[in-house]
Design an enzyme around this catalytic site. Structure first.
Site, PDB file in Angstrom:
ATOM      1  N   LYS A 176       0.835  -1.207   0.000  1.00 20.82           N
ATOM      2  CA  LYS A 176       0.000   0.000   0.000  1.00 20.82           C
ATOM      3  C   LYS A 176       0.873   1.262   0.000  1.00 20.82           C
ATOM      4  O   LYS A 176       0.665   2.167  -0.799  1.00 20.82           O
ATOM      5  CB  LYS A 176      -0.918   0.026   1.249  1.00 20.82           C
ATOM      6  CG  LYS A 176      -1.787  -1.209   1.400  1.00 20.82           C
ATOM      7  CD  LYS A 176      -2.666  -1.141   2.644  1.00 20.82           C
ATOM      8  CE  LYS A 176      -1.934  -1.149   3.974  1.00 20.82           C
ATOM      9  NZ  LYS A 176      -1.237  -2.412   4.294  1.00 20.82           N
TER      10      LYS A 176
ATOM     11  N   ARG B 262      -9.779   0.716   8.390  1.00 22.20           N
ATOM     12  CA  ARG B 262      -9.394  -0.632   8.796  1.00 22.20           C
ATOM     13  C   ARG B 262     -10.491  -1.341   9.565  1.00 22.20           C
ATOM     14  O   ARG B 262     -10.305  -2.481   9.962  1.00 22.20           O
ATOM     15  CB  ARG B 262      -8.174  -0.535   9.705  1.00 22.20           C
ATOM     16  CG  ARG B 262      -6.843  -0.660   9.010  1.00 22.20           C
ATOM     17  CD  ARG B 262      -5.787  -0.344  10.053  1.00 22.20           C
ATOM     18  NE  ARG B 262      -4.595  -1.095   9.885  1.00 22.20           N
ATOM     19  CZ  ARG B 262      -3.506  -0.652   9.270  1.00 22.20           C
ATOM     20  NH1 ARG B 262      -3.508   0.531   8.708  1.00 22.20           N
ATOM     21  NH2 ARG B 262      -2.431  -1.387   9.211  1.00 22.20           N
TER      22      ARG B 262
ATOM     23  N   ARG C 278      12.266  -4.979   5.230  1.00 21.47           N
ATOM     24  CA  ARG C 278      12.045  -3.572   4.860  1.00 21.47           C
ATOM     25  C   ARG C 278      12.883  -2.621   5.712  1.00 21.47           C
ATOM     26  O   ARG C 278      13.037  -2.809   6.911  1.00 21.47           O
ATOM     27  CB  ARG C 278      10.560  -3.277   5.061  1.00 21.47           C
ATOM     28  CG  ARG C 278      10.188  -1.834   4.994  1.00 21.47           C
ATOM     29  CD  ARG C 278       8.703  -1.659   4.975  1.00 21.47           C
ATOM     30  NE  ARG C 278       8.039  -2.109   6.185  1.00 21.47           N
ATOM     31  CZ  ARG C 278       6.729  -2.064   6.364  1.00 21.47           C
ATOM     32  NH1 ARG C 278       5.945  -1.627   5.396  1.00 21.47           N
ATOM     33  NH2 ARG C 278       6.196  -2.474   7.482  1.00 21.47           N
TER      34      ARG C 278
ATOM     35  N   ARG D 238      11.394  -0.340  11.163  1.00 17.16           N
ATOM     36  CA  ARG D 238      10.265  -0.113  12.070  1.00 17.16           C
ATOM     37  C   ARG D 238      10.273  -1.112  13.213  1.00 17.16           C
ATOM     38  O   ARG D 238      10.567  -2.283  13.009  1.00 17.16           O
ATOM     39  CB  ARG D 238       8.941  -0.223  11.289  1.00 17.16           C
ATOM     40  CG  ARG D 238       8.505   1.077  10.707  1.00 17.16           C
ATOM     41  CD  ARG D 238       7.375   0.945   9.732  1.00 17.16           C
ATOM     42  NE  ARG D 238       6.225   0.182  10.191  1.00 17.16           N
ATOM     43  CZ  ARG D 238       5.127   0.028   9.455  1.00 17.16           C
ATOM     44  NH1 ARG D 238       5.047   0.588   8.257  1.00 17.16           N
ATOM     45  NH2 ARG D 238       4.117  -0.672   9.906  1.00 17.16           N
TER      46      ARG D 238
ATOM     47  N   ARG E 213      -0.536  -8.317  13.389  1.00 18.12           N
ATOM     48  CA  ARG E 213      -1.094  -7.334  12.446  1.00 18.12           C
ATOM     49  C   ARG E 213      -1.928  -8.034  11.381  1.00 18.12           C
ATOM     50  O   ARG E 213      -2.978  -7.550  10.967  1.00 18.12           O
ATOM     51  CB  ARG E 213       0.035  -6.513  11.809  1.00 18.12           C
ATOM     52  CG  ARG E 213       0.617  -5.477  12.777  1.00 18.12           C
ATOM     53  CD  ARG E 213       2.025  -5.042  12.427  1.00 18.12           C
ATOM     54  NE  ARG E 213       2.156  -4.439  11.124  1.00 18.12           N
ATOM     55  CZ  ARG E 213       3.319  -4.240  10.507  1.00 18.12           C
ATOM     56  NH1 ARG E 213       4.455  -4.604  11.110  1.00 18.12           N
ATOM     57  NH2 ARG E 213       3.370  -3.688   9.324  1.00 18.12           N
TER      58      ARG E 213
HETATM   59  P1  AP5 Z   1       4.885  -1.549   1.799  1.00 16.19           P
HETATM   60  O1  AP5 Z   1       4.510  -0.762   0.592  1.00 16.19           O
HETATM   61  O2  AP5 Z   1       5.615  -0.855   2.885  1.00 16.19           O
HETATM   62  O3  AP5 Z   1       3.591  -2.302   2.359  1.00 16.19           O
HETATM   63  P2  AP5 Z   1       2.348  -1.753   3.174  1.00 16.19           P
HETATM   64  O4  AP5 Z   1       1.140  -2.457   2.621  1.00 16.19           O
HETATM   65  O5  AP5 Z   1       2.323  -0.257   3.165  1.00 16.19           O
HETATM   66  O6  AP5 Z   1       2.705  -2.357   4.568  1.00 16.19           O
HETATM   67  P3  AP5 Z   1       2.704  -1.748   6.028  1.00 16.19           P
HETATM   68  O7  AP5 Z   1       3.432  -2.742   6.871  1.00 16.19           O
HETATM   69  O8  AP5 Z   1       3.184  -0.335   6.050  1.00 16.19           O
HETATM   70  O9  AP5 Z   1       1.197  -1.795   6.340  1.00 16.19           O
HETATM   71  P4  AP5 Z   1       0.553  -1.874   7.691  1.00 16.19           P
HETATM   72  O10 AP5 Z   1      -0.849  -1.763   7.228  1.00 16.19           O
HETATM   73  O11 AP5 Z   1       0.835  -3.013   8.570  1.00 16.19           O
HETATM   74  O12 AP5 Z   1       1.226  -0.667   8.476  1.00 16.19           O
HETATM   75  P5  AP5 Z   1       0.717   0.813   8.809  1.00 16.19           P
HETATM   76  O13 AP5 Z   1       1.889   1.695   8.801  1.00 16.19           O
HETATM   77  O14 AP5 Z   1      -0.470   1.172   7.984  1.00 16.19           O
HETATM   78  O15 AP5 Z   1       5.718  -2.829   1.318  1.00 16.19           O
HETATM   79  C1  AP5 Z   1       6.358  -3.696   2.235  1.00 16.19           C
HETATM   80  C2  AP5 Z   1       7.748  -4.099   1.695  1.00 16.19           C
HETATM   81  O16 AP5 Z   1       7.600  -4.881   0.525  1.00 16.19           O
HETATM   82  C3  AP5 Z   1       8.606  -2.904   1.285  1.00 16.19           C
HETATM   83  O17 AP5 Z   1       9.942  -3.158   1.655  1.00 16.19           O
HETATM   84  C4  AP5 Z   1       8.472  -2.823  -0.233  1.00 16.19           C
HETATM   85  O18 AP5 Z   1       9.662  -2.342  -0.846  1.00 16.19           O
HETATM   86  C5  AP5 Z   1       8.222  -4.272  -0.597  1.00 16.19           C
HETATM   87  N1  AP5 Z   1       7.276  -4.396  -1.704  1.00 16.19           N
HETATM   88  C6  AP5 Z   1       6.145  -3.666  -1.908  1.00 16.19           C
HETATM   89  N2  AP5 Z   1       5.504  -4.074  -3.018  1.00 16.19           N
HETATM   90  C7  AP5 Z   1       6.229  -5.110  -3.524  1.00 16.19           C
HETATM   91  C8  AP5 Z   1       6.101  -5.975  -4.659  1.00 16.19           C
HETATM   92  N3  AP5 Z   1       5.048  -5.856  -5.502  1.00 16.19           N
HETATM   93  N4  AP5 Z   1       7.045  -6.931  -4.842  1.00 16.19           N
HETATM   94  C9  AP5 Z   1       8.093  -7.067  -3.978  1.00 16.19           C
HETATM   95  N5  AP5 Z   1       8.294  -6.264  -2.902  1.00 16.19           N
HETATM   96  C10 AP5 Z   1       7.381  -5.307  -2.667  1.00 16.19           C
HETATM   97  O19 AP5 Z   1       0.178   0.613  10.325  1.00 16.19           O
HETATM   98  C11 AP5 Z   1       1.058   0.362  11.396  1.00 16.19           C
HETATM   99  C12 AP5 Z   1       0.269   0.302  12.700  1.00 16.19           C
HETATM  100  O20 AP5 Z   1      -0.384   1.575  12.932  1.00 16.19           O
HETATM  101  C13 AP5 Z   1      -0.895  -0.716  12.736  1.00 16.19           C
HETATM  102  O21 AP5 Z   1      -0.440  -2.013  13.087  1.00 16.19           O
HETATM  103  C14 AP5 Z   1      -1.817  -0.084  13.790  1.00 16.19           C
HETATM  104  O22 AP5 Z   1      -1.336  -0.313  15.092  1.00 16.19           O
HETATM  105  C15 AP5 Z   1      -1.681   1.408  13.497  1.00 16.19           C
HETATM  106  N6  AP5 Z   1      -2.681   1.888  12.520  1.00 16.19           N
HETATM  107  C16 AP5 Z   1      -2.416   2.405  11.281  1.00 16.19           C
HETATM  108  N7  AP5 Z   1      -3.552   2.746  10.657  1.00 16.19           N
HETATM  109  C17 AP5 Z   1      -4.565   2.439  11.510  1.00 16.19           C
HETATM  110  C18 AP5 Z   1      -5.991   2.528  11.403  1.00 16.19           C
HETATM  111  N8  AP5 Z   1      -6.595   3.004  10.297  1.00 16.19           N
HETATM  112  N9  AP5 Z   1      -6.723   2.089  12.468  1.00 16.19           N
HETATM  113  C19 AP5 Z   1      -6.136   1.622  13.590  1.00 16.19           C
HETATM  114  N10 AP5 Z   1      -4.795   1.497  13.750  1.00 16.19           N
HETATM  115  C20 AP5 Z   1      -4.016   1.903  12.704  1.00 16.19           C
END
Ligand code: AP5
Length: 216
Positions: free
Chosen positions: A13, A87, A126, A160, A171
């Site tokens: 994402k 979410r 990552r 992270r 997660r």
């Molecule tokens: P990346 O693009 O970073 O993936 P992502 O889907 O953004 O993953 P996240 O881990 O950031 O998502 P998340 O939803 O767990 O975390 P968030 O920060 O939102 O890609 C991952 C890796 O793969 C990278 O190294 C990239 O280079 C590689 N990659 C990408 N695409 C690829 C491909 N096609 N092929 C190969 N490699 C690839 O949330 C963190 C925490 O915040 C949550 O756990 C929660 O506690 C809190 N939080 C955030 N939002 C909310 C909400 N709305 N409600 C409640 N709590 C929330």
């Protein structure tokens, strides 16, 4: 145009949202990034969110929806890419209200379909530039010059705290229990488009472009 990128942790994402922001003049609204900024700044929101995020659980609906409302107001009407929000069903309904109040609407919900086992490898490999935030990966995207950020030349990188295997499993369980069930809410409105999130970054980007350009 306003779109949601929906998918489990590591689905890509953030990678795709950053690319859309750079190429299409849209604004990336990542609740994960907003919460990490709040934690780093030690704000009251950050103090509440820190331990919850480290456990891999979800922060309260009220906190994240308030953050999104503030950012929508400061983003000046640019098209929005919701990354990691909504979410839960309550967040999905809150987003409808936030958009309607501003005379805006959702155009697409893009579901990144992925194989969860492969995601653990993606997430634990990552890292990002400590200075400008550009994202990298041990296997899939190394800096062009090892140890030097492509974008700003910094030699400092960070990982992270919630990118360890145990937290990633929590997660993913949160995603399956609370986020995946909101898909029908959007399916019944005909907004969902599925892309193959296991394809390469460029191929996923091409699939998303085809949707936004109305070809799919
Ligand atoms: P990346 O693009 O970073 O993936 P992502 O889907 O953004 O993953 P996240 O881990 O950031 O998502 P998340 O939803 O767990 O975390 P968030 O920060 O939102 O890609 C991952 C890796 O793969 C990278 O190294 C990239 O280079 C590689 N990659 C990408 N695409 C690829 C491909 N096609 N092929 C190969 N490699 C690839 O949330 C963190 C925490 O915040 C949550 O756990 C929660 O506690 C809190 N939080 C955030 N939002 C909310 C909400 N709305 N409600 C409640 N709590 C929330």
């Amino acid at each position: 145009m306003n779109i949601i990128l929906l998918g489990p942790p590591g689905a890509g994402k953030g990678t795709q949202a950053a690319r859309l922001q750079a190429n299409r003049g849209m604004v990336q609204l990542s609740t994960g990034d907003m919460l990490r900024e709040a934690v780093a700044a030690g704000t009251p929101t950050g103090l509440q969110a820190k331990a919850i995020m480290e456990r891999g659980e979800l922060v309260s609906d009220e906190i994240v929806s308030a953050l999104i409302g503030e950012r929508l107001d400061s983003s000046g009407g640019q098209g929005a890419i919701f990354d990691g929000y909504p979410r839960t069903q309550a967040q999905a309904e809150a987003l409808d209200g936030l958009l309607a109040k501003r005379g805006r609407r959702l155009d697409y919900v893009i579901e990144l379909a992925v194989d969860e086992d492969a995601l653990v490898k993606r997430i634990t490999g990552r890292f990002s530039c400590a200075k400008c935030g550009t994202g990298y990966h041990d296997t899939f995207k190394q800096p062009r010059v090892p140890g030097v950020c492509d974008a700003c030349g910094s030699t400092e990188f960070v990982r992270r705290k919630d990118d360890n295997e145990q937290t990633v499993r929590t997660r993913m369980a949160e995603y399956r229990a609370k986020t995946e069930p909101i898909l029908p809410y959007y399916e019944q409105r005909g907004l969902v488009r599925k892309v193959d999130g296991m394809a390469s970054v460029d191929e996923v980007a091409a699939q998303i472009d085809a949707i936004l350009d109305g070809a799919r």
